[in-house]
Design an enzyme around this catalytic site. Sequence first.
Site, PDB file in Angstrom:
ATOM      1  N   ASP A   1      10.565  64.762  69.930  1.00  0.00           N
ATOM      2  CA  ASP A   1      10.442  63.711  70.869  1.00  0.00           C
ATOM      3  C   ASP A   1      11.401  63.514  71.756  1.00  0.00           C
ATOM      4  OD1 ASP A   1       8.535  62.111  72.428  1.00  0.00           O
ATOM      5  OD2 ASP A   1       8.854  60.190  71.107  1.00  0.00           O
TER       6      ASP A   1
ATOM      7  N   CYS B   1     -12.959  65.313  62.021  1.00  0.00           N
ATOM      8  CA  CYS B   1     -13.511  63.967  62.239  1.00  0.00           C
ATOM      9  C   CYS B   1     -14.841  63.730  62.511  1.00  0.00           C
ATOM     10  CB  CYS B   1     -12.827  63.768  63.985  1.00  0.00           C
ATOM     11  SG  CYS B   1     -11.053  63.537  63.863  1.00  0.00           S
TER      12      CYS B   1
ATOM     13  N   CYS C   1     -17.187  60.624  63.798  1.00  0.00           N
ATOM     14  CA  CYS C   1     -16.839  59.312  63.566  1.00  0.00           C
ATOM     15  C   CYS C   1     -15.950  59.177  65.160  1.00  0.00           C
ATOM     16  CB  CYS C   1     -15.427  59.461  62.492  1.00  0.00           C
ATOM     17  SG  CYS C   1     -14.702  57.894  62.318  1.00  0.00           S
TER      18      CYS C   1
ATOM     19  N   CYS D   1     -11.934  55.356  66.085  1.00  0.00           N
ATOM     20  CA  CYS D   1     -10.492  55.224  66.835  1.00  0.00           C
ATOM     21  C   CYS D   1     -11.063  55.120  68.503  1.00  0.00           C
ATOM     22  CB  CYS D   1      -9.687  56.252  66.847  1.00  0.00           C
ATOM     23  SG  CYS D   1     -10.469  57.819  67.496  1.00  0.00           S
TER      24      CYS D   1
ATOM     25  N   CYS E   1      -2.959  52.499  77.593  1.00  0.00           N
ATOM     26  CA  CYS E   1      -2.593  52.474  75.921  1.00  0.00           C
ATOM     27  C   CYS E   1      -1.588  51.411  75.927  1.00  0.00           C
ATOM     28  CB  CYS E   1      -2.064  53.839  75.941  1.00  0.00           C
ATOM     29  SG  CYS E   1      -1.401  53.962  74.206  1.00  0.00           S
TER      30      CYS E   1
END
Length: 369
Positions: A148, A202, A205, A208, A228
Amino acid sequence: MHRAPVVVGEESVLASLRRMARELGFSQIGVADIDLASAEPGLQAWLQQGFHGSMGYMARHGVRRARPAELVPGTVRVITARMDYLPRALTEGWQAVEFERLARPHTATVSLYARGRDYHKVLRARLQTLAERLAQQLGPFGHRVFTDSAPVLEVELATRSGIGWRGKHTLVLSREAGSMFFLGEIYTDLALPLTEPVDAHCGSCRACIDVCPTQAILGERRLDARRCISYLTIEHDGPIPVELRPLMGNRIYGCDDCQLVCPWNKYAQRASLPDFDTREAFDAPTLLALWAWSEADFLQYTEGSAIRRIGHERWRRNLAVALGNAWRETGNAAFAQALVAARDGSSALVREHIDWAVAQASLAHYPPG
């Protein structure tokens, strides 16, 4: 890395690499090719829509993220690594515990990944050690390690190498480990055998998407970072948009909601390293206790932590919003008193958030007329 690539075709090398990685605390290793051309249009569209917000470096690097050999000349493979980070002492039913924490206005919520040691430091050092051990076996080779920390398409590389699939929240998901893990990479000129990607699981669903407090997930695998809470509390260095402040609740550093609600995280693994154990200061902190920290306290308690990188001012900004939300929800005058008492000694950025917090709470509990 400018020499000709070293071709390594034996699967035994990959097995050896995985064994060494496990010894260093990594949970999974993959190997990806460097042709990420198919990811460029999506990256460009995301940037053109401004979803990166104030993260100007994202736009500056542009499609270079999708071109590993431009970032590190000579690269022919990317070794991808997964390291689980759930604190070792975390109890069963930890998701419910975290949701209960979010429901207590006086309590401060710090993202699970940030409650221990800075993952950048942990992964970078261990990735370098992994590369050095591989070099002892194969001989010197060109490489650079990343965590990162550079224009790297981490999720794309991880999914192509079989670490998992990209969930609807854009994070990598694994059937064996959910999403509570860090990613790291070794760019190398070793032509290692590739590992296969896995299918997505997934299905229909959308937990999230539905749970996101600010509705930052606009659709499947489409995130507007500007909404976010992780971006707002960590990456964004200016005023937090007024309309989003009430939605932040008591989240002062990061947000785990989309991971807490994900069914696959019932398989999330505890960390194998003590580095990610929860520090006492972040075990069950209250907003008022953290608000009472001086800058020296902040630097002391966040030494070696990822939290330190946002600096004391942004930390206070985030806390001011959470304190305002707590006062609005509870009417407890202690929150108002703490905010007002700190106003004059605060920076312009923090004062603006204090003023908002005081005004919101006053309107909620003392309406005019």
